[in-house]
Write a protein that holds these residues in place. Structure first.
Motif, PDB file in Angstrom:
ATOM      1  N   VAL A 137     -75.898 -31.513  40.170  1.00 27.94           N
ATOM      2  CA  VAL A 137     -74.654 -30.862  39.456  1.00 27.94           C
ATOM      3  C   VAL A 137     -75.186 -29.293  39.348  1.00 27.94           C
ATOM      4  CG1 VAL A 137     -73.082 -30.527  37.727  1.00 27.94           C
ATOM      5  CG2 VAL A 137     -73.689 -32.843  38.212  1.00 27.94           C
ATOM      6  N   HIS A 185     -74.197 -25.826  41.273  1.00 29.13           N
ATOM      7  CA  HIS A 185     -73.713 -24.570  40.765  1.00 29.13           C
ATOM      8  C   HIS A 185     -74.434 -23.257  40.981  1.00 29.13           C
ATOM      9  CE1 HIS A 185     -72.426 -21.975  37.510  1.00 29.13           C
ATOM     10  NE2 HIS A 185     -73.420 -21.644  37.279  1.00 29.13           N
ATOM     11  N   GLY A 191     -63.244 -25.902  46.253  1.00 25.85           N
ATOM     12  CA  GLY A 191     -63.898 -26.598  45.344  1.00 25.85           C
ATOM     13  C   GLY A 191     -65.330 -26.091  45.404  1.00 25.85           C
ATOM     14  N   GLN A 192     -65.773 -25.520  46.300  1.00 20.69           N
ATOM     15  CA  GLN A 192     -67.109 -24.867  46.128  1.00 20.69           C
ATOM     16  C   GLN A 192     -67.199 -23.562  45.126  1.00 20.69           C
ATOM     17  OE1 GLN A 192     -67.674 -24.037  50.384  1.00 20.69           O
ATOM     18  NE2 GLN A 192     -68.839 -26.012  50.638  1.00 20.69           N
ATOM     19  N   ARG A 219     -66.978 -24.964  41.687  1.00 21.06           N
ATOM     20  CA  ARG A 219     -68.441 -25.156  41.315  1.00 21.06           C
ATOM     21  C   ARG A 219     -69.448 -24.095  40.982  1.00 21.06           C
ATOM     22  NH1 ARG A 219     -70.367 -30.334  40.977  1.00 21.06           N
ATOM     23  NH2 ARG A 219     -69.509 -31.801  42.383  1.00 21.06           N
ATOM     24  N   GLU A 244     -59.778 -30.879  38.167  1.00 22.25           N
ATOM     25  CA  GLU A 244     -60.608 -30.507  39.332  1.00 22.25           C
ATOM     26  C   GLU A 244     -61.969 -29.806  38.808  1.00 22.25           C
ATOM     27  OE1 GLU A 244     -57.380 -29.990  42.865  1.00 22.25           O
ATOM     28  OE2 GLU A 244     -57.892 -28.037  41.287  1.00 22.25           O
ATOM     29  N   CYS A 245     -61.927 -29.068  37.727  1.00 19.95           N
ATOM     30  CA  CYS A 245     -62.877 -28.313  36.983  1.00 19.95           C
ATOM     31  C   CYS A 245     -63.936 -29.392  36.502  1.00 19.95           C
ATOM     32  CB  CYS A 245     -62.470 -27.407  35.961  1.00 19.95           C
ATOM     33  SG  CYS A 245     -61.621 -25.949  36.529  1.00 19.95           S
ATOM     34  N   ARG A 248     -66.009 -31.326  38.672  1.00 17.51           N
ATOM     35  CA  ARG A 248     -67.209 -30.387  39.310  1.00 17.51           C
ATOM     36  C   ARG A 248     -68.086 -30.098  38.333  1.00 17.51           C
ATOM     37  NH1 ARG A 248     -62.508 -29.782  42.389  1.00 17.51           N
ATOM     38  NH2 ARG A 248     -62.914 -30.223  44.529  1.00 17.51           N
ATOM     39  N   ARG A 269     -72.021 -29.010  31.007  1.00 19.07           N
ATOM     40  CA  ARG A 269     -71.795 -29.267  32.605  1.00 19.07           C
ATOM     41  C   ARG A 269     -71.893 -30.901  32.906  1.00 19.07           C
ATOM     42  NH1 ARG A 269     -71.038 -25.410  36.182  1.00 19.07           N
ATOM     43  NH2 ARG A 269     -72.071 -24.068  35.042  1.00 19.07           N
ATOM     44  N   GLU A 274     -68.600 -34.097  33.640  1.00 18.57           N
ATOM     45  CA  GLU A 274     -68.557 -35.029  34.563  1.00 18.57           C
ATOM     46  C   GLU A 274     -68.051 -36.460  33.966  1.00 18.57           C
ATOM     47  OE1 GLU A 274     -70.122 -34.292  38.783  1.00 18.57           O
ATOM     48  OE2 GLU A 274     -71.560 -34.968  37.613  1.00 18.57           O
ATOM     49  N   SER A 309     -64.643 -36.447  33.050  1.00 20.41           N
ATOM     50  CA  SER A 309     -63.799 -36.736  34.250  1.00 20.41           C
ATOM     51  C   SER A 309     -63.451 -37.792  34.824  1.00 20.41           C
ATOM     52  CB  SER A 309     -64.036 -35.837  35.606  1.00 20.41           C
ATOM     53  OG  SER A 309     -65.611 -36.119  35.813  1.00 20.41           O
TER      54      SER A 309
END
Length: 611
Positions: free
Chosen positions: A281, A285, A485-486, A489, A509-510, A513, A577, A581, A584
């Motif tokens: 992850v 980033h 999406g990139q 990230r 979506e945040c 990622r 970070r 996830e 999510s």
């Protein structure tokens, strides 16, 4: 909305058809709902699941693969309709799961549009006084869907199967009132993702939620000239066996604007992919942050520089609804953050991206030129490095003196001069542009108007820099050259303090990622996540209270949370970070599809319908 214990659906004897205007037709958030949910639905229902959508997108052939020799009940009904001269296609949608899909071209029945509207008026007392090409398409599509489902329901009955039809939004639901009136043996579910009137009213009433219980839907529909659509939406809501919506926030609208309380809440999810190792992850980033760094150097460093090791990238994105999406609140909070960071002499820079779609003529030529010049400098550096490498290697092999030679002497005058001239021609005294494109209505743009009034115009002394990008971010974008999406990230924080947001995919979506996100308790997502045990700042969610405090108090709260984030340590951000996830996963379709199962079970219990 009391929850009843329901028996599990017998999927072998039931068939589910989902109808949406955004099947193979990307318009807004419903496209993401249907597309991302498809793999889970196909796995669960197998061949007893199909999607129905309009064949209107110019690039539909890239998303849809027709099946010409299919031998099943769906294909047979499609062939019957084609024999009538209708343009109907059966095939698969080229997304994960490859769901069976039937596409209807509304233009193939436009010759019957007069009768379609006349009988709708006669049976449901809904008038079509104004010419509206989109409404014509919607009514023609609904007519075709009604005919398909009527025929398919008879086939299902012959095979001892029950047919469920799930309609998303009024544009897909115009068949519902006729299915109800004709008592066709179909169990109908209608989902309103946002009431039409709610969206209009929220944009124009600063006290929308306070006034909601006292509003007259007919008066407001006439005020906004959406009377026909409002009546269709109500007819869908009242005609369906089961009414659903995406959040408790929107459920309140349904009661007051549609006149019916939803039977079930269907929160939206995503397909969440987790990495087997945590550091991946962080690696991603850094990778995508470096690409954003390249954009930032091209955009800002022509005028002045700042330390990229002490930069934070914030962003917001979505449709351009200045108040509904909370752009107004975000801008006010950023202006306050800029002042606070200067006052406290914080040695950090915040670059804030506004990514939304607005009409523009072209990319700003100065922005594009600066980017191109930076690429030229990079090419010069690579050529110089190649020359130095070759000559240094040759010197090492041939010289008896083992000391490192003067590296400057290994570079030709040509490359020295070219390097110097390129940098000189790139540097400028102008302020970096706030907006990356030439907008069609620059003078009246709400974001630019605020920035000009607040004097937040990318001065060297500003701690908060603004990049307003009125276009989608994609790999073909000449400024970013990366997928959305990139880009997400590579950022540190997403800011979405919406005033009106029935659900809101962007914070999910945040989190998916590993990026922290700001939401509000007036968004469907915010209202849902605050009830979760992990829905807190430790897991990357920052909640702005907009339900019970005024605009300026909310702006101050947001500015304080942003300041707190700017001051946080790198170690804490990395921990958050990884935990984001974890949160999510609560929104993985594998976990949320149960709500759909409950709604379908409820529809089965309610059938047959009594007049």
């Amino acid at each position: 909305m009391g929850k009843k214990k329901t028996k599990e659906l017998n999927l072998e004897t039931r068939v589910l058809a989902e109808v949406a205007w955004e099947v193979c037709n990307q318009v807004g958030g419903i496209y993401t709902v249907i597309r991302s949910k498809a793999p889970v639905m196909v796995k669960k229902w197998d061949k007893n699941y199909l999607l129905l959508g309009p064949n209107i997108h110019p690039n539909v052939s890239a998303d849809f693969e027709p099946i010409l020799d299919a031998d099943n009940a769906i294909a047979q009904v499609v062939r019957d309709l084609r024999a009538m001269g209708w343009d109907v296609q059966f095939g698969t949608w080229l997304v994960s799961g490859r769901p069976q899909t039937v596409l209807f071209n509304p233009h193939s029945v436009m010759g019957q549009l007069g009768n379609i509207k006349y009988y709708y008026w006669q049976n449901h007392h809904i008038e079509f006084a104004n010419y509206d090409p989109l409404m014509d398409q919607v009514m023609a599509f609904g007519f075709m869907v009604h005919e398909f489902l009527s025929r398919f329901a008879r086939v299902c009955l012959d095979q001892n199967q029950e047919l469920l039809a799930h309609f998303h939004e009024w544009m897909a639901g115009t068949a519902i009132p006729d299915i109800r009136r004709e008592q066709i043996p179909i169990k109908t579910i209608f989902t309103t993702h946002a009431t039409l009137l709610g969206r209009y009213l929220a944009m124009n009433d600063p006290y929308f939620y306070d006034h909601l219980p006292f509003m007259n839907w007919e008066t407001e529909a006439k005020n906004f000239n959406v009377d026909t659509i409002a009546r269709i939406e109500r007819a869908c809501a009242h005609g369906a066996n089961v009414l659903t919506t995406v959040s408790e926030v929107t459920a309140k609208e349904c009661v007051h604007l549609l006149g019916r309380s939803p039977d079930a809440i269907l929160p939206n999810g995503l397909n969440i992919e987790r990495f087997s190792v945590l550091h991946e992850v962080q690696n991603l980033h850094h990778k995508y942050k470096d690409q954003i760094n390249n954009f930032v150097m091209g955009h800002f460093f022509q005028s002045y520089t700042f330390d990229l090791d002490k930069v934070m990238y914030f962003f917001t994105s979505g449709r351009f609804e200045f108040k509904n999406k909370g752009y107004d609140l975000t801008l006010e909070a950023l202006a306050r953050l800029n002042h606070k960071m200067k006052e406290q002499n914080i040695d950090m820079t915040v670059v804030m991206f506004f990514v939304t779609k607005q009409p523009f003529y072209s990319i700003n030529q100065e922005v594009l030129t600066s980017r191109a010049m930076l690429e030229e400098i990079e090419n010069n550096c690579e050529s110089i490095m190649e020359q130095v490498k070759d000559r240094l290697f040759h010197a090492a092999a041939t010289n008896s003196d083992h000391r490192l030679p003067e590296l400057n002497e290994l570079v030709d005058d040509y490359w020295r001069l070219r390097y110097r001239r390129t940098i000189q021609s790139w540097k400028s005294d102008k302020l970096p542009s706030v907006v990356t494109h030439n907008l069609m209505d620059d003078a009246n743009d709400q974001i630019l108007t605020f920035l000009r009034q607040a004097n937040l115009l990318n001065y060297r002394t500003d701690k908060v820099k603004i990049v307003y990008h009125p276009d989608f971010i994609s790999s073909t974008n000449p400024l970013f050259g990366m997928e959305y999406g990139q880009f997400v990230r590579g950022c540190h924080l997403g800011i979405f303090p919406s005033y009106y947001e029935p659900w809101g995919y962007t914070p999910v979506e945040c989190l998916a990622r590993g990026v922290s996100a700001v939401t509000s308790d007036l968004s469907g997502f915010g209202d849902y996540v605050k009830k979760l045990p992990m829905g807190n700042e430790e897991h990357g969610i920052y909640m702005i209270e907009r339900e019970n405090q005024d605009y300026h108090s909310a702006a101050e709260q947001l500015s304080e949370k942003l300041l707190e984030y700017v001051k946080s340590s790198r170690k804490k951000r990395i921990q958050t970070r990884n935990k984001a996830e974890d949160l999510s996963e609560e929104f993985d379709w594998k976990n949320l599809v149960k709500h759909y199962d409950e709604a379908y079970d409820l529809a089965c219990q309610k059938f047959p319908i009594e007049k």
